[in-house]
Design an enzyme around this catalytic site. Structure first.
Site, short mmCIF file in Angstrom:
data_model
loop_
_atom_site.label_atom_id
_atom_site.label_comp_id
_atom_site.label_asym_id
_atom_site.label_seq_id
_atom_site.Cartn_x
_atom_site.Cartn_y
_atom_site.Cartn_z
CG HIS A 1 -1.45 -1.10 1.10
ND1 HIS A 1 -3.34 -0.91 0.89
CD2 HIS A 1 -1.71 -2.56 1.73
CE1 HIS A 1 -3.58 -1.83 1.19
NE2 HIS A 1 -3.04 -2.53 1.38
CE LYS B 1 -6.27 14.43 1.21
NZ LYS B 1 -7.06 13.01 -0.19
NE ARG B 2 -3.00 9.78 11.14
CZ ARG B 2 -3.14 8.45 11.65
NH1 ARG B 2 -4.10 8.14 11.44
NH2 ARG B 2 -1.84 8.89 12.18
CE LYS C 1 -2.15 10.88 3.18
NZ LYS C 1 -2.83 9.49 2.30
CB THR D 1 -10.05 4.96 -0.92
OG1 THR D 1 -9.66 5.48 0.51
CG2 THR D 1 -9.42 3.45 -0.83
CE LYS E 1 -13.72 5.79 0.64
NZ LYS E 1 -13.37 5.59 2.68
C1 F55 Z 1 -0.76 1.83 9.51
C2 F55 Z 1 0.39 1.30 9.49
C3 F55 Z 1 1.74 0.94 8.93
CL1 F55 Z 1 2.94 0.63 10.20
C4 F55 Z 1 1.83 1.68 7.65
C5 F55 Z 1 0.59 1.90 6.56
C6 F55 Z 1 -0.75 2.54 7.64
C7 F55 Z 1 -1.54 2.79 6.96
O1 F55 Z 1 -2.65 2.97 7.23
N1 F55 Z 1 -1.25 2.96 5.11
C8 F55 Z 1 -2.31 3.67 4.96
O2 F55 Z 1 -3.55 3.70 5.14
N2 F55 Z 1 -1.75 3.24 3.19
C9 F55 Z 1 -2.86 3.97 1.92
O3 F55 Z 1 -3.69 2.36 1.94
C10 F55 Z 1 -4.69 3.09 1.27
C11 F55 Z 1 -5.43 1.78 0.14
O4 F55 Z 1 -4.95 0.83 -0.41
C12 F55 Z 1 -4.00 4.17 -0.17
O5 F55 Z 1 -5.77 4.24 -0.74
C13 F55 Z 1 -3.60 5.09 0.38
O6 F55 Z 1 -2.74 6.02 -1.08
C14 F55 Z 1 -2.15 4.31 1.06
O7 F55 Z 1 -1.78 5.73 1.45
#
Ligand code: F55
Length: 818
Positions: A362, A553-554, A559, A663, A667
């Site tokens: 991801h 978003k985070r 970002k 995502t 939405k």
């Molecule tokens: C959470 C914990 C760790 Cl240790 C590393 C990553 C994450 C995390 O939350 N990653 C995350 O949300 N990645 C996102 O995944 C989405 C679903 O595939 C993507 O749309 C997005 O681009 C990506 O940043």
């Protein structure tokens, strides 16, 4: 795709009301007169579970009978959101619930509001897992979601008087939680520590030092109109240790309960980092805890009562999808189980294991790829470290048969060399599974070309793409009932809820001005609703007659919330200085939502800046009615469901090549927002589908970004070249947003001017200049809404049902139960 119309209700309104009365009496112990909305919420949830129970049994039975292989979706996070309305919708009981609750003298909204949101995820990755289990059940594919029932979810975000983020514990189980069914009788022992001994026959035995009891908490996952109910099994850690009476008798109570506390810590809290893994022992304990319990659980489920099951059939019963690297320790665990517990040879075990696992990546950020010190693994899981080393050795030998490039082989080591060897979990996942996928086309290409280049060179066949999707049930039907009704009216059917490509049928209606006006009226009504919600929940005064411009978003540098806030400051300065005349200003309400990892310094400072820009702008009479900024705290699934349908313009402005997919972008497009965005992640595919003329594209491409890096990027150059950018940054430094204190944002400003790792400054001018296109279009409401409607009509591809269909054909090679 099934294209099924709304499910037939298994229950009448009168039965539902009787069910609520019964549950109030026997489960809640209150009369209907004494009951609060929270009581009715619990009772209603139990009624829904009651009516789903038979379908749940049947789905499990059919799965075990095995007409088709099941999917085990292993994920450290499931950001499921509130359950009641979703279950009611999928099971076809929404109307019966509303009417039954009203007949008892309650408002359905009050009852639904009594539910507390389980926030068991950080963001996109966790929410994707939740959408996927909804789609699996809706498509009738037998599946388990396997994860952790954290006691504390992602922190509750508050802002202090200075606008800084403050994290508060998210104790989501403070009230009764009727959805999770704790099943003490199906718990699993999970071991840690200790040593490995060699048995007389030469085989290995792990003699662990301590154990934790993994207790499953089961959530029903009802499919939409599929008659199927899958299971989300979240493990909760409990202690085996009896209370230590001897210690207690020595009046040392705290030490007497120490082992219990340690064991239960494992599922205590979700780590709040969404991109930089913390590398803490507890985190590895969490990962092994849920994965080991899940693997043993699958063996229990599929080989009931068998002492010596034939596990060579395991990959025909279930395949495990690894949601990022967090569950990758499952690969050596399955090897250990097969070899040490069931006596298979290495080769047979390896064949079973590699046919069982697949891995989804991801991210593209190198710092997000998990790496564990071998020493730590050795302490917690000594036998697994041996197995990982053996996998590494075999893998290196295999590589030597494929290439003579020694440097390449060395780069591909699963266990690094040196004094402090590290285990690279992504590499272990590629070696130990059949397929590797990225989450959007561009991301999958970059994975192959950059991040996992060596692996794709030698194992090209393993690599594939599955573009993410979102569930239309929660994110259109539940979040946006008005739009849902209009879509059904336009298409003459509600089948789109299980076959989202049917939205294409709305395309001709974009030429019909009357329909477009109805579409515009839906958006307007949603904006009014959101303004009321924001007033009620946050005390904000939003004007629904302005453009609602959202960025949620985070918070992360890549970002580029900074880009948005700098452009906003520049706009504020333009209005104040009169460079923009009052007539030229299109009134805008900018809405942010973002949590920062607690230890992420620059991200937290950006939150503080946004809050203070909001304070200054919203209190300045010179810009009143022209520009306002709001930052509702604690962005979560609930707030998303209110805000997305009310948004006119969505921001997807990450640096090209950094957002794996996104995502939220899907939405928003599905809810009729226009997008301003870069060519990144799934934006590329959204734009391709909705049409370039219906998407506000700006900024550098991946190639341009790479080129600029190579040439040597100097952010100060951009600061000097664009006077508006310079003015905006100067306002951040000069104390305008910090009550005159010039130090408050100094580190942020220094970063922009000297590093600017994600090239915010380089894209600033392009980002500002696209705003005039945006505003020109917004001044033509009919044309704006026509384009927004075309976004809806052409985004059906971004259903998570389609993503799951792609996983079924490209990776899992299974399908619905027959
Ligand atoms: C959470 C914990 C760790 Cl240790 C590393 C990553 C994450 C995390 O939350 N990653 C995350 O949300 N990645 C996102 O995944 C989405 C679903 O595939 C993507 O749309 C997005 O681009 C990506 O940043």
């Amino acid at each position: 795709m099934t294209g099924i119309t709304a499910p037939k209700s298994p229950v009448t309104t009168a039965e539902f009301a009787d069910g609520i009365r019964e549950q109030l009496k026997y489960a809640q112990g209150v009369t209907p007169e004494q009951a609060t909305p929270a009581d009715v919420y619990v009772a209603s949830s139990l009624v829904v579970r009651h009516y789903l129970q038979d379908a749940w049994f049947k789905t499990q039975q059919d799965m075990i009978n095995g007409s088709t292989k099941a999917v085990g979706y292993l994920s450290a996070e499931f950001l499921i959101g509130k359950q009641l309305r979703n279950a009611l919708l999928n099971a076809g009981m929404l109307d019966q619930f509303d009417e039954a609750v009203e007949s008892l003298g309650f408002k359905p909204q009050d009852v639904v509001d009594a539910e507390y949101e389980p926030a068991l995820g950080n963001g996109g990755l966790g929410r994707l897992a939740a959408c996927f289990i909804d789609s699996l059940a809706s498509l009738g594919v037998p599946a388990f979601g396997y994860g952790i029932q954290y006691k504390y979810g992602i922190f509750k975000q508050e802002f202090d008087k200075d606008g800084k983020q403050v994290e508060k514990p998210e104790y989501w189980q403070a009230n009764e939680e009727p959805w999770g069914h704790v099943d003490y009788n199906r718990s699993q022992r999970v071991n840690f520590g200790g040593k490995v001994v060699t048995r007389p026959d030469g085989s290995k035995e792990w003699q662990p030092e301590w154990s934790v009891r993994a207790v499953p908490v089961d959530y029903m996952v009802p499919g939409y109109a599929s008659g199927r109910v899958n299971t989300l099994r979240l493990w909760s850690a409990r202690s085996y240790d009896e209370f230590d009476l001897a210690t207690f008798n020595k009046s040392d109570y705290l030490n007497a309960v120490k082992p219990q506390v340690a064991a239960e810590n494992i599922s205590k809290i979700l780590y709040p980092e969404d991109s930089t893994p913390q590398g803490k022992a507890l985190r590895l304990e969490q990962q092994y805890f849920f994965v080991a319990a899940s693997i043993h659980d699958a063996i229990r489920v599929f080989y009931p009562g068998q002492d010596k099951p034939d596990l060579t059939t395991f990959p025909d019963k279930i395949c495990f999808q690894l949601n990022d690297t967090h569950p990758v320790i499952g690969i050596p665990e399955l090897m250990r189980v097969l070899i040490d517990e069931y006596g298979y040879t290495w080769d047979v075990a390896w064949d079973i294991t590699t046919r069982t696992f697949n891995y989804t990546c991801h991210t593209l950020l190198p710092e997000a790829l998990e790496v564990w010190p071998a020493e730590l693994i050795g302490e917690l899981l000594p036998r697994h470290l041996e197995i990982i080393k053996a996998i590494n050795t075999n893998f290196l030998a295999e590589l030597a048969t494929k290439t003579r490039d020694k440097a390449k082989i060395n780069r591909m080591r699963i266990v690094t060399e040196g004094d402090n060897p590290q285990v690279r979990m992504a590499f272990l996942a590629v070696a130990g599974g059949s397929h590797v996928n990225g989450v959007a086309e561009l991301h999958s290409e970059l994975l192959k070309d950059v991040t996992l280049r060596d692996f794709s060179d030698l194992y090209g066949d393993k690599f594939t793409n599955v573009t993410n999707g979102v569930t239309p049930r929660r994110f259109i039907r539940l979040a946006n009932p008005r739009l849902s009704a209009l879509i059904t009216e336009g298409l003459g059917t509600d089948k789109w809820l299980s076959d989202l490509e049917l939205l294409k049928g709305l395309e001709p209606l974009a030429k019909d001005d009357e329909f477009v006006k109805k579409f515009a009226a839906v958006k307007q009504a949603n904006k009014v609703d959101f303004a009321n919600y924001a007033k009620r929940e946050y005390g904000f005064e939003l004007d629904p007659n302005t453009m609602f411009n959202t960025m949620v978003k985070r918070l992360h540098e890549y970002k580029r919330q900074s880009l948005k806030i700098l452009a906003l400051i520049a706009r504020y300065a333009d209005i104040k200085s009169g460079r923009l005349s009052a007539d030229d200003v299109l009134p805008r309400t900018v809405i942010f939502g973002a949590k920062s990892a607690p230890g992420y310094y620059l991200a937290k400072m950006t939150i503080q800046l946004i809050n203070n820009v909001a304070r200054v702008v919203n209190n300045d009479p010179d810009v009143k009615g022209k520009l306002s900024v709001y930052f509702p705290w604690n962005y979560n699934v609930r707030l998303a469901q209110h805000l997305i349908p009310a948004t006119d313009l969505d921001e997807q402005i990450s640096q090209a090549g950094k957002e794996a997919s996104g995502t939220g972008n899907m939405k928003f497009a599905l809810n009729g927002a226009m997008t301003v965005g870069t060519l990144d992640g799934a934006n590329v595919e959204i734009r391709e589908r909705v049409g370039a003329e219906n998407f506000f594209l700006f900024g550098m491409t991946v190639d341009e970004v790479d080129k600029l890096y190579e040439e040597g990027y100097s952010p100060a150059k951009y600061y000097e070249a664009d006077p508006r950018l310079k003015a905006a940054i100067d306002m951040v430094s000069d104390g305008t947003f910090s009550n005159g204190d010039r130090n408050t944002y100094a580190p942020l400003v220094a970063d922009w001017l000297t590093k600017d790792w994600f090239m915010t400054l380089a894209d600033f001018t392009a980002y500002c200049s696209i705003q005039s296109d945006i505003e020109a279009l917004y001044r033509e409401p009919l044309e704006w809404n026509r384009k927004a409607l075309l976004n809806v009509a052409n985004s059906g591809y971004f259903s998570s049902d389609r993503s799951i269909e792609d996983y079924l054909t490209r990776i899992w090679h299974t399908g619905p139960l027959v």
